[in-house]
Design a protein around this motif. Structure first.
Motif, PDB file in Angstrom:
ATOM      1  N   PRO A 187       0.833  -1.208   0.000  1.00 42.45           N
ATOM      2  CA  PRO A 187       0.000   0.000   0.000  1.00 42.45           C
ATOM      3  C   PRO A 187       0.865   1.253   0.000  1.00 42.45           C
ATOM      4  N   PRO A 188       0.482   2.291  -0.756  1.00 42.76           N
ATOM      5  CA  PRO A 188       1.284   3.508  -0.819  1.00 42.76           C
ATOM      6  C   PRO A 188       1.235   4.308   0.484  1.00 42.76           C
ATOM      7  N   THR A 226      -0.769   7.473   5.803  1.00 48.38           N
ATOM      8  CA  THR A 226      -0.828   8.803   6.394  1.00 48.38           C
ATOM      9  C   THR A 226      -2.256   9.241   6.639  1.00 48.38           C
ATOM     10  N   ARG A 227      -3.143   8.984   5.666  1.00 49.22           N
ATOM     11  CA  ARG A 227      -4.527   9.402   5.810  1.00 49.22           C
ATOM     12  C   ARG A 227      -5.237   8.644   6.919  1.00 49.22           C
ATOM     13  N   ALA A 276       4.214   4.498   7.195  1.00 53.29           N
ATOM     14  CA  ALA A 276       4.312   5.424   6.073  1.00 53.29           C
ATOM     15  C   ALA A 276       5.760   5.846   5.847  1.00 53.29           C
ATOM     16  N   LYS A 277       6.486   6.088   6.933  1.00 47.16           N
ATOM     17  CA  LYS A 277       7.892   6.484   6.803  1.00 47.16           C
ATOM     18  C   LYS A 277       8.721   5.367   6.184  1.00 47.16           C
ATOM     19  N   ALA A 293       7.067  12.288   3.644  1.00 51.95           N
ATOM     20  CA  ALA A 293       7.789  12.399   4.911  1.00 51.95           C
ATOM     21  C   ALA A 293       7.606  13.777   5.527  1.00 51.95           C
ATOM     22  N   SER A 294       7.498  14.808   4.695  1.00 49.64           N
ATOM     23  CA  SER A 294       7.280  16.160   5.211  1.00 49.64           C
ATOM     24  C   SER A 294       5.934  16.259   5.904  1.00 49.64           C
ATOM     25  N   ILE A 295       4.913  15.674   5.276  1.00 50.17           N
ATOM     26  CA  ILE A 295       3.579  15.685   5.885  1.00 50.17           C
ATOM     27  C   ILE A 295       3.608  14.935   7.211  1.00 50.17           C
TER      28      ILE A 295
END
Length: 587
Positions: free
Chosen positions: A255-256, A261-262, A283-284, A293-295
């Protein structure tokens, strides 16, 4: 054609293709360094500027991307592929006027050399861009001419639907969706998101659910489409259903990162910090070197820390005392367990200010009893029969009732905020009040306006036109009441922010000219824009309050843009687009 333009190669040089590949692999810093090194040797290279623009776009540094793309156009003699590439880049950066300008330029400069099918495709893209730019009359005219050329083309009806929906024309948009579906049931893959929203707008909830289900089956593994589908569910309050879609998407082999993140954002909104952190870690690991990564860093640094701060102050029990009505806080919206802390926070943050909670009559009485000591008055409202686009009618009904009660309590100034909002900066009411006092001599920019309203930069935009943030507003009681006096919407699908500004302008007698220059002037005449970070804005719906700043939206109206200290980034400002001569296409 200049000598500089003539010297440009017809395609991207191999060295720059390698740089672009490096950026797409996640090494943004390395790609930028290599591209700048190439530019040092080839300072007039349009392809190098274009590559730099793509790198910045991937890094979500949109203002820098915009400058690089503009430099590329000045250096290159653009061909069709570059025009299309640039228009897509502008649309991705939420600058539809720029995209429309590029498409129009392509049609006028290259029209005689293009095939009818290509002209048809470019005109369809132009119609959508015009719709997003709220140039609704031109978008509709162009779509109707295109439909006349291809009346049985389901894709063209889908284009018509998307353009009309973007322009706020819900009736034609719904008709076009139904026509596209009749011609090709699989058109729901293109129109399903807006089709479902339109059906909901007209109270056809069962049909909307069926369309959404079919669309999700058709979009398959398209991550971007799934995220949009999840967004739509969240906007309608179907959080559980949105989570189900997330979890189904996360069940794939790889999964992306955006899905992780969401889901983390959703969990943060429910104060499930530990679970959110576990998804952020995934996510990282999935995308350690990309813009994701910024988010993630913003989420970890601000959202989690802010939620803890809110929880700490929410735990402070209020002390009985007389509250001043000079400033009254109106908290509007649904009361849910996940919002209890943000609502309670206001009493600890503003112990001497009267607080009115305006919510729904259907709210759980146990929750209302818990909030009793933290608010001074509770207004219970019936939900309107029709929610309107993005629940705009719910928003108006709830806010207007709370403001009316505040006015009955003799409020001099009113802050209207949401049940999922907290301001973490000290003495925010003092800051807002000082802004009103400082700007009042300049406020009479409309016949019936006593003083401008303070709003924030988050989602205050130049495009769509007249798009002022509706996250909160503060001002003199009579002006706040006019802002929330907008009539309920029955047949429009414009964004709530635009609906409210247009209604406010009408209420105070400010004529709107419907162009970019007047959009900025109206924002300056009617509002005071304050940076959200200066107020310590914490928003549970979007835990990273700095997210839009991270995106560097090209149409964002910051406090500096509003005050005239910095020019807006959007540099294409046509009040209207020249008429396009359509080319007959084969049936």
């Amino acid at each position: 054609m200049t000598a500089t333009q003539a010297a440009q190669p017809l395609s991207r040089p191999p060295e720059l293709n390698a740089v672009l590949h490096r950026a797409r692999s996640g090494d943004i810093a390395g790609a930028e360094s290599e591209c700048r090194a190439y530019l040092a040797v080839h300072p007039n290279s349009g392809w190098a500027q274009d590559t730099l623009g793509l790198i910045y776009s991937k890094a979500m540094r949109v203002n820098l991307a915009k400058a690089a793309f503009s430099a590329a156009v000045a250096s290159l003699n653009p061909d069709l592929s570059f025009f299309e590439h640039l228009s897509q880049a502008w649309m991705a950066m939420h600058a539809p006027l720029n995209a429309a300008h590029v498409l129009h330029k392509a049609l006028t400069q290259l029209g005689s050399s293009l095939t009818p099918a290509t002209v048809h495709r470019l005109q369809a893209d132009l119609a959508i861009a015009l719709g997003h730019a709220e140039q609704s009359e031109q978008a509709q005219t162009l779509c109707e001419k295109l439909i006349a050329l291809a009346p049985s083309d389901a894709k063209m009806w889908a284009v018509y639907a998307r353009a009309m929906f973007a322009a706020g024309q819900s009736g034609p948009a719904l008709t076009a969706c139904e026509k596209a579906k009749a011609l090709d049931p699989n058109s729901i893959a293109d129109t399903g998101l807006i089709y479902a929203n339109l059906l909901s707008l007209y109270g056809r909830a069962d049909e909307a659910a069926a369309v959404r289900k079919t669309r999700f089956e058709l979009i398959g593994d398209d991550t971007e489409a799934r995220l949009k589908e999840i967004d739509a569910l969240e906007r309608e309050g179907a959080v559980g259903e949105a989570e189900d879609l997330w979890r189904k998407s996360l069940a794939s082999d790889q999964p992306p990162a955006p899905l992780y993140t969401r889901l983390a954002q959703n969990l943060l909104r429910q104060n499930q910090t530990a679970a959110a952190l576990s998804y952020l870690d995934k996510a990282k690991a999935s995308a350690p070197d990309t813009q994701t990564a910024s988010i993630i860093r913003v989420l970890e640094r601000s959202a989690i820390q802010h939620s803890k701060r809110v929880a700490e102050l929410a735990g402070i029990l209020p002390v009985a005392r007389p509250y001043s009505t000079d400033n009254i806080i109106v908290i509007r919206g649904a009361v849910e367990p996940r919002f209890m802390d943000t609502i309670k926070y206001n009493r600890a943050a503003y112990p001497n200010c009267a607080i009115v909670l305006s919510t729904w009559r259907s709210t759980d009485s146990c929750l209302l009893n818990q909030l009793g000591p933290y608010v001074d008055d509770i207004v219970l409202n019936d939900r309107p029969d029709m929610p309107g686009s993005n629940n705009i009618n719910y928003q108006i009904a709830c806010a207007a009732a709370g403001v009316a009660r505040a006015c009955e309590l003799q409020a001099k100034r009113i802050l209207v905020t949401r049940t999922d909002i907290a301001f973490l900066a000290p003495n925010v009411l003092g800051t807002l009040s000082a802004l009103i006092d400082a700007e009042r001599p300049e406020a009479a920019r409309a016949p019936n306006l006593s003083g401008r309203l303070v709003i924030c930069d988050l989602f205050t935009l130049l495009a769509p036109l007249y798009h002022a943030s509706d996250i909160f507003c503060y001002g003199l009681a009579e002006d706040v009441a006019k802002y929330w006096s907008t009539a309920h919407m029955t047949d429009a699908c414009r964004r709530p922010e635009v609906i409210l500004v247009r209604g406010f302008a009408q209420a105070v007698g400010r004529t709107l000219k419907n162009d970019v220059a007047d959009s900025l002037a109206a924002l300056q005449n009617l509002f005071i824009v304050q940076d959200s970070e200066a107020l310590g804005l914490y928003w549970q719906k979007y835990p990273a309050a700095a997210y839009s700043a991270l995106m560097e939206n090209t149409t964002l109206v910051s406090a500096e843009v509003w005050s005239g200290k910095r020019a807006p980034l959007l540099n294409v400002q046509p009040a209207s687009m020249p008429q396009i001569n359509l080319v007959e296409t084969s049936k």
